[in-house]
Structures are given as structure tokens and as C-alpha cells.
Enzyme design. Structure first.
Site, mmCIF file in Angstrom:
data_model
loop_
_atom_site.group_PDB
_atom_site.id
_atom_site.type_symbol
_atom_site.label_atom_id
_atom_site.label_comp_id
_atom_site.label_asym_id
_atom_site.label_seq_id
_atom_site.Cartn_x
_atom_site.Cartn_y
_atom_site.Cartn_z
ATOM 1 N N ARG A 71 1.021 -1.285 0.043
ATOM 2 C CA ARG A 71 -0.049 -0.060 0.163
ATOM 3 C C ARG A 71 0.780 1.304 0.041
ATOM 4 O O ARG A 71 0.734 2.105 -0.893
ATOM 5 C CB ARG A 71 -0.780 -0.139 1.283
ATOM 6 C CG ARG A 71 -1.912 0.959 1.044
ATOM 7 C CD ARG A 71 -3.000 0.563 2.370
ATOM 8 N NE ARG A 71 -3.679 -0.642 2.161
ATOM 9 C CZ ARG A 71 -3.379 -1.888 2.468
ATOM 10 N NH1 ARG A 71 -2.287 -1.929 3.370
ATOM 11 N NH2 ARG A 71 -3.940 -2.736 2.428
ATOM 12 N N THR A 72 1.779 1.314 0.924
ATOM 13 C CA THR A 72 2.692 2.627 0.922
ATOM 14 C C THR A 72 3.508 2.862 -0.344
ATOM 15 O O THR A 72 3.655 3.653 -0.714
ATOM 16 C CB THR A 72 3.653 2.540 2.307
ATOM 17 O OG1 THR A 72 2.754 2.256 3.562
ATOM 18 C CG2 THR A 72 4.164 3.795 2.483
ATOM 19 N N LYS A 76 24.433 -8.323 -1.050
ATOM 20 C CA LYS A 76 25.783 -8.492 -1.425
ATOM 21 C C LYS A 76 26.412 -7.880 -0.178
ATOM 22 O O LYS A 76 27.829 -7.683 -0.364
ATOM 23 C CB LYS A 76 26.077 -8.129 -2.615
ATOM 24 C CG LYS A 76 25.515 -8.558 -3.933
ATOM 25 C CD LYS A 76 25.562 -7.780 -5.007
ATOM 26 C CE LYS A 76 24.988 -8.338 -6.134
ATOM 27 N NZ LYS A 76 24.699 -7.510 -7.442
ATOM 28 N N ARG A 82 11.736 2.557 3.054
ATOM 29 C CA ARG A 82 11.141 1.812 4.015
ATOM 30 C C ARG A 82 12.116 0.806 4.570
ATOM 31 O O ARG A 82 12.725 0.052 3.687
ATOM 32 C CB ARG A 82 9.759 1.183 3.720
ATOM 33 C CG ARG A 82 9.304 0.126 4.824
ATOM 34 C CD ARG A 82 8.134 -0.302 4.474
ATOM 35 N NE ARG A 82 7.227 0.646 4.942
ATOM 36 C CZ ARG A 82 5.963 0.662 5.496
ATOM 37 N NH1 ARG A 82 5.600 -0.629 5.446
ATOM 38 N NH2 ARG A 82 5.221 1.532 6.157
ATOM 39 N N HIS A 119 6.413 6.791 10.892
ATOM 40 C CA HIS A 119 6.020 6.660 9.461
ATOM 41 C C HIS A 119 5.294 8.034 9.465
ATOM 42 O O HIS A 119 3.864 8.171 9.575
ATOM 43 C CB HIS A 119 4.902 5.672 9.837
ATOM 44 C CG HIS A 119 4.368 5.137 8.338
ATOM 45 N ND1 HIS A 119 4.861 5.593 7.223
ATOM 46 C CD2 HIS A 119 3.529 3.840 8.010
ATOM 47 C CE1 HIS A 119 4.271 4.779 6.104
ATOM 48 N NE2 HIS A 119 3.474 3.988 6.966
#
Length: 320
Positions: free
Chosen positions: A53-54, A82, A103, A131
């Protein structure tokens, strides 16, 4: 706001937040006019943990402004596998794009990213920490429902310990003042002390802590539901025991004010019964739209692209 990173909402003044709310309203009413605002711009979405969603919201926001998007969704798709550091990834990606949304499951990752990058970085959620754009979506929903973001009784229900959206919303509402908080949770998932301290430090705000949703729902202007998040628990037994503690259904909703707004950061599991979706008080899908509009306002602001025809709030309106 041009060139500014937004790691927490403390990076924005209250006037800048009100300006973003005003911009989002303008964008919603002038979708066609703003559709070329960020032409030639590129957004990178660097999502080290899943969030459909975000990520889609950030990407759609840039696409609707006429820009383009690159990025990845899931750490397994990035050079982190890596051994590349966040700093090196951001220094690299800064050469490709005009703005980054990140995020990450670790608290503080967005701050590290913003220090390494040479373009604005927007925090799309870091661990159980902050957030900020979810809070902007929440504020925009309050603004659209009530015409204000103060002088409200706001109930927050469910997981108040790990719910980063709850902490961010409380801290931001305290900056504007005149909010009564009702904190509804089991003892195991109570609001952390640092959030309580923030409320106590704001003379015009107050709080009560309760366990029973039904006993207080009639007092609320806003009910902010949260899911009990499995990924924040170390012990599955604790998660299963607490998951179903607070479920909003039509019976409980019948005790609420006719104009109460029900918010939820989504995704929901079972804490809001599907039958509630058709109730006019359900505002959580409206919240999703508001999130996209606020991200459009924020992305265009930090890259410095002006919305055609937009008139900024004048200082007097901002103070009101």
C-alpha cells in the site's frame, strides 16, 4: 521545503504541515491541472521490507504528477544481499533520481539514508519508529471529516506499544494542541512512556488509559484502530492471545456518535469487521486516498515544483 528530507514530522513546522494539507485539498480538486507538475522528475522507492500500500501510494503520487519511478520492493532484490550499506546505496541512487522514499525494518535507517543522500529522502516507515506520511494521511482525513485537526477527542485502540502510526499521530497532534486522547489497549500493549510524556508536556492535551473499547466509544470524535502486528512479536503465543482483543463491529459502533470517524492505517486483519465498511463513519479507505494526495503534495514540495494555479495559505490563515 525545497531539498528537505522528511525523516520524522519534527522535520516540518506546523505551518508547513498545514500548507501540505492545503496543497492536498487543491490537488484533489485540480487533478488534471497538476498532472504535469513533476514532469522529468524521478522518484526511487527503496523498500527493504514489504508494503504494497505505501509503496504504491508513493509511486502513484509521482506518476499522477507526471514523473517517473524506479525502485525495489524487498531486501532480497537489492544489493544489500551482497553486503552493501544503506549509505552506499543512497549515495549511488542519488545520482539517478530527484527524491527517494525508503522503508526499512531497522529504526534509524531513514536518518542514515537522509545523511548519505544528496537528494531529499522521505521516510516511508522505519521499524517501530516513525511513519510520517501515514500521519499526514491521518491529519488530512481529520481535516476532510471535521474541517479541523484540533478540539477533538481521539481514541487509539489496539497495539499502542509497537504501532508506529499511533506514536507519530499522538506526537504530531500534541504540536497543534487541544486534543483529548483515549488510549485503549490491553496492559501488554500500552502506550510507551515517552509518548505519554509528550502528552503530559502539552498543557492543552490530556489522556486516559482504558481497557474496554465499548465503555468509551460514545465519547469519541475519532476512533483510530490498529492491528496487533505479528512481525513485532517475539513469541507467537503472545501474538495469538492478544490478536483478537479489540474488534470493532456494528454492535460497538451503535454506541458511537453519528459523525465519529473510524481510521485505520491498514492492512486490517480482523480488528474491524467487514460489515463496518459500509457505515458512513468508516474513513479508512478515504485515508488511503488522502495518503496519496499528501504524498503528491510532499513530493512536489521537496523537489521544488510548483502546482499550477495553486495559491499558498497566507500566514493569517495558517495561524487560524
Amino acid at each position: 521545503m525545497v531539498g528537505k528530507s522528511v525523516v520524522t514530522l519534527d522535520d516540518l513546522s506546523t505551518n508547513q504541515i498545514l500548507e501540505l494539507l492545503h496543497k492536498a485539498e487543491y490537488i484533489d480538486a485540480h487533478r488534471k491541472e497538476v498532472s504535469h507538475t513533476c514532469e522529468g522528475r524521478v522518484l526511487a522507492t527503496l523498500f527493504y521490507e514489504p508494503s504494497t500500500r505505501t509503496r504504491l501510494s508513493f509511486e502513484t503520487a509521482m506518476l499522477r504528477l507526471g514523473g517517473k519511478v524506479i525502485g525495489f520492493a524487498g531486501a532480497q532484490l537489492a544489493s544489500v544481499t551482497k553486503g552493501e550499506s544503506i549509505s552506499d546505496t543512497l549515495k549511488t541512487v542519488s545520482n539517478y533520481v530527484d527524491v527517494v522514499a525508503i522503508r526499512h525494518p531497522k529504526e534509524g535507517a531513514a536518518l542514515v539514508a537522509s545523511r548519505a543522500a544528496s537528494v531529499p529522502v522521505i521516510n516511508a516507515g522505519d521499524g517501530g519508529h516513525m511513519h510520517p506520511t501515514q500521519t499526514l494521511a491521518d491529519l488530512a482525513t481529520l481535516q476532510s471529516r471535521f474541517g479541523r485537526i484540533t478540539n477533538l477527542t481521539v481514541g487509539l485502540c489496539g497495539d499502542l506499544t509497537f504501532g508506529r502510526t499511533v506514536h507519530s499521530l499522538i506526537e504530531t497532534l500534541c504540536r497543534f494542541g487541544n486534543v483529548r486522547f483515549v488510549l485503549i489497549s490491553p496492559d501488554e500493549l500500552k502506550t510507551p512512556q515517552y509518548v505519554i510524556d509528550r502528552i503530559n508536556a502539552t498543557p492543552s492535551c490530556s489522556y486516559v488509559e482504558v481497557r474496554d473499547l465499548a465503555s468509551v466509544i460514545g465519547d469519541l470524535d475519532v476512533l483510530y484502530m490498529t492491528r496487533v502486528q505479528k512481525e513485532r512479536f517475539f513469541n507467537e503465543d503472545d501474538y495469538l492471545r492478544l490478536r483478537d482483543t479489540y474488534i470493532l463491529d456494528e454492535d460497538k459502533l451503535s454506541l458511537a456518535k453519528p459523525d465519529m470517524a473510524v481510521l485505520h492505517p491498514l492492512p486490517r486483519v480482523n480488528e474491524i469487521a467487514v460489515e463496518v465498511d459500509d457505515d458512513p463513519r468508516a474513513a479508512y479507505f478515504e485515508q488511503v486516498k488522502n495518503g496519496m494526495l499528501m504524498r503528491m503534495a510532499l513530493e512536489s514540495s521537496v523537489v521544488g515544483d510548483e502546482l499550477p494555479g495553486y495559491e499558498p495559505l497566507n500566514p493569517k490563515e495558517v495561524q487560524a
